[in-house]
Design a protein around this motif. Sequence first.
Motif, PDB file in Angstrom:
ATOM      1  N   PHE A 190      38.183  43.507  39.570  1.00  0.00           N
ATOM      2  CA  PHE A 190      37.750  43.458  40.969  1.00  0.00           C
ATOM      3  C   PHE A 190      37.016  42.151  41.263  1.00  0.00           C
ATOM      4  O   PHE A 190      37.189  41.557  42.319  1.00  0.00           O
ATOM      5  CB  PHE A 190      36.864  44.657  41.320  1.00  0.00           C
ATOM      6  CG  PHE A 190      37.643  45.875  41.726  1.00  0.00           C
ATOM      7  CD1 PHE A 190      38.277  45.939  42.953  1.00  0.00           C
ATOM      8  CD2 PHE A 190      37.734  46.967  40.879  1.00  0.00           C
ATOM      9  CE1 PHE A 190      38.999  47.059  43.343  1.00  0.00           C
ATOM     10  CE2 PHE A 190      38.455  48.093  41.255  1.00  0.00           C
ATOM     11  CZ  PHE A 190      39.081  48.139  42.483  1.00  0.00           C
ATOM     12  N   SER A 191      36.208  41.699  40.318  1.00  0.00           N
ATOM     13  CA  SER A 191      35.509  40.433  40.482  1.00  0.00           C
ATOM     14  C   SER A 191      36.494  39.273  40.596  1.00  0.00           C
ATOM     15  O   SER A 191      36.355  38.399  41.458  1.00  0.00           O
ATOM     16  CB  SER A 191      34.562  40.217  39.302  1.00  0.00           C
ATOM     17  OG  SER A 191      33.938  38.969  39.393  1.00  0.00           O
ATOM     18  N   MET A 192      37.488  39.281  39.742  1.00  0.00           N
ATOM     19  CA  MET A 192      38.508  38.236  39.778  1.00  0.00           C
ATOM     20  C   MET A 192      39.292  38.283  41.087  1.00  0.00           C
ATOM     21  O   MET A 192      39.566  37.255  41.695  1.00  0.00           O
ATOM     22  CB  MET A 192      39.454  38.389  38.593  1.00  0.00           C
ATOM     23  CG  MET A 192      38.815  38.083  37.260  1.00  0.00           C
ATOM     24  SD  MET A 192      39.915  38.449  35.888  1.00  0.00           S
ATOM     25  CE  MET A 192      41.264  37.322  36.220  1.00  0.00           C
ATOM     26  N   ALA A 193      39.652  39.480  41.510  1.00  0.00           N
ATOM     27  CA  ALA A 193      40.436  39.624  42.741  1.00  0.00           C
ATOM     28  C   ALA A 193      39.638  39.160  43.959  1.00  0.00           C
ATOM     29  O   ALA A 193      40.211  38.668  44.932  1.00  0.00           O
ATOM     30  CB  ALA A 193      40.884  41.072  42.914  1.00  0.00           C
ATOM     31  N   GLY A 194      38.333  39.311  43.902  1.00  0.00           N
ATOM     32  CA  GLY A 194      37.490  38.911  45.016  1.00  0.00           C
ATOM     33  C   GLY A 194      37.140  37.432  45.042  1.00  0.00           C
ATOM     34  O   GLY A 194      36.539  36.951  46.002  1.00  0.00           O
ATOM     35  N   ASP A 195      37.510  36.712  43.997  1.00  0.00           N
ATOM     36  CA  ASP A 195      37.172  35.292  43.893  1.00  0.00           C
ATOM     37  C   ASP A 195      38.382  34.435  44.273  1.00  0.00           C
ATOM     38  O   ASP A 195      39.378  34.401  43.547  1.00  0.00           O
ATOM     39  CB  ASP A 195      36.741  34.971  42.464  1.00  0.00           C
ATOM     40  CG  ASP A 195      36.306  33.531  42.286  1.00  0.00           C
ATOM     41  OD1 ASP A 195      36.435  32.725  43.227  1.00  0.00           O
ATOM     42  OD2 ASP A 195      35.823  33.209  41.182  1.00  0.00           O
ATOM     43  N   PRO A 196      38.325  33.727  45.402  1.00  0.00           N
ATOM     44  CA  PRO A 196      39.460  32.901  45.825  1.00  0.00           C
ATOM     45  C   PRO A 196      39.852  31.827  44.801  1.00  0.00           C
ATOM     46  O   PRO A 196      40.975  31.324  44.832  1.00  0.00           O
ATOM     47  CB  PRO A 196      38.971  32.242  47.124  1.00  0.00           C
ATOM     48  CG  PRO A 196      37.871  33.117  47.608  1.00  0.00           C
ATOM     49  CD  PRO A 196      37.241  33.707  46.380  1.00  0.00           C
ATOM     50  N   ALA A 197      38.956  31.492  43.876  1.00  0.00           N
ATOM     51  CA  ALA A 197      39.263  30.468  42.868  1.00  0.00           C
ATOM     52  C   ALA A 197      40.062  31.014  41.687  1.00  0.00           C
ATOM     53  O   ALA A 197      40.520  30.251  40.840  1.00  0.00           O
ATOM     54  CB  ALA A 197      37.970  29.844  42.352  1.00  0.00           C
ATOM     55  N   THR A 198      40.255  32.320  41.623  1.00  0.00           N
ATOM     56  CA  THR A 198      40.994  32.917  40.513  1.00  0.00           C
ATOM     57  C   THR A 198      42.455  32.485  40.557  1.00  0.00           C
ATOM     58  O   THR A 198      43.125  32.680  41.578  1.00  0.00           O
ATOM     59  CB  THR A 198      40.923  34.458  40.568  1.00  0.00           C
ATOM     60  OG1 THR A 198      39.557  34.858  40.450  1.00  0.00           O
ATOM     61  CG2 THR A 198      41.729  35.104  39.454  1.00  0.00           C
ATOM     62  N   PRO A 199      42.955  31.905  39.453  1.00  0.00           N
ATOM     63  CA  PRO A 199      44.381  31.558  39.404  1.00  0.00           C
ATOM     64  C   PRO A 199      45.230  32.831  39.507  1.00  0.00           C
ATOM     65  O   PRO A 199      44.869  33.867  38.958  1.00  0.00           O
ATOM     66  CB  PRO A 199      44.560  30.910  38.034  1.00  0.00           C
ATOM     67  CG  PRO A 199      43.184  30.552  37.577  1.00  0.00           C
ATOM     68  CD  PRO A 199      42.255  31.530  38.240  1.00  0.00           C
ATOM     69  N   ASP A 200      46.311  32.770  40.231  1.00  0.00           N
ATOM     70  CA  ASP A 200      47.215  33.919  40.406  1.00  0.00           C
ATOM     71  C   ASP A 200      46.461  35.167  40.864  1.00  0.00           C
ATOM     72  O   ASP A 200      46.691  36.279  40.388  1.00  0.00           O
ATOM     73  CB  ASP A 200      47.998  34.218  39.123  1.00  0.00           C
ATOM     74  CG  ASP A 200      49.082  33.207  38.856  1.00  0.00           C
ATOM     75  OD1 ASP A 200      49.495  32.511  39.803  1.00  0.00           O
ATOM     76  OD2 ASP A 200      49.511  33.112  37.702  1.00  0.00           O
ATOM     77  N   ARG A 201      45.575  34.962  41.804  1.00  0.00           N
ATOM     78  CA  ARG A 201      44.757  36.066  42.318  1.00  0.00           C
ATOM     79  C   ARG A 201      45.616  37.237  42.798  1.00  0.00           C
ATOM     80  O   ARG A 201      45.272  38.396  42.598  1.00  0.00           O
ATOM     81  CB  ARG A 201      43.899  35.515  43.454  1.00  0.00           C
ATOM     82  CG  ARG A 201      42.936  36.483  44.032  1.00  0.00           C
ATOM     83  CD  ARG A 201      42.045  35.741  45.018  1.00  0.00           C
ATOM     84  NE  ARG A 201      41.305  36.668  45.820  1.00  0.00           N
ATOM     85  CZ  ARG A 201      41.005  36.462  47.081  1.00  0.00           C
ATOM     86  NH1 ARG A 201      41.384  35.344  47.680  1.00  0.00           N
ATOM     87  NH2 ARG A 201      40.329  37.348  47.757  1.00  0.00           N
ATOM     88  N   ALA A 202      46.739  36.930  43.410  1.00  0.00           N
ATOM     89  CA  ALA A 202      47.628  37.993  43.896  1.00  0.00           C
ATOM     90  C   ALA A 202      48.124  38.861  42.750  1.00  0.00           C
ATOM     91  O   ALA A 202      48.294  40.072  42.913  1.00  0.00           O
ATOM     92  CB  ALA A 202      48.804  37.392  44.656  1.00  0.00           C
ATOM     93  N   ALA A 203      48.328  38.278  41.577  1.00  0.00           N
ATOM     94  CA  ALA A 203      48.766  39.055  40.415  1.00  0.00           C
ATOM     95  C   ALA A 203      47.674  40.025  39.971  1.00  0.00           C
ATOM     96  O   ALA A 203      47.966  41.145  39.533  1.00  0.00           O
ATOM     97  CB  ALA A 203      49.154  38.131  39.266  1.00  0.00           C
TER      98      ALA A 203
END
Length: 117
Positions: free
Chosen positions: A49-62
């Motif tokens: 959830f933290s990763m999904a909420g961070d726009p800087a996460t690579p491949d956030r959609a994945a």
Amino acid sequence: MDDAVEAVTLFTSSRASRAAAVPGPHTARGPEGALDVYPRTLAGLPLLFSMAGDPATPDRAAVVTLLLSIGREAVERTDFHDGIVHGLDGSESTAYSDTVALMRERGEVFVSYAQDP
């Protein structure tokens, strides 16, 4: 692979490394191709959830897609197994129903993901 190293791998710039880390040992595909949800899956949800909420996460959609897949499978399995599953060693797990509860608590974030351009 160590869980901490695996979590860091999700942030790497290498698409191949990220693909190898998701879904990782926290989830697996069963014989019918369904996503299995384990207690470790539940433990990893806050990070996802933290990763999904961070726009800087690579491949956030994945990551969002993985969260949706985990939630969908947990709901389907909870209905089928009354929320309790038995491991190969005979131990009982409520990973499915606990995952569903956590996903429902964070339902509003899925709305924000859908609104994100």
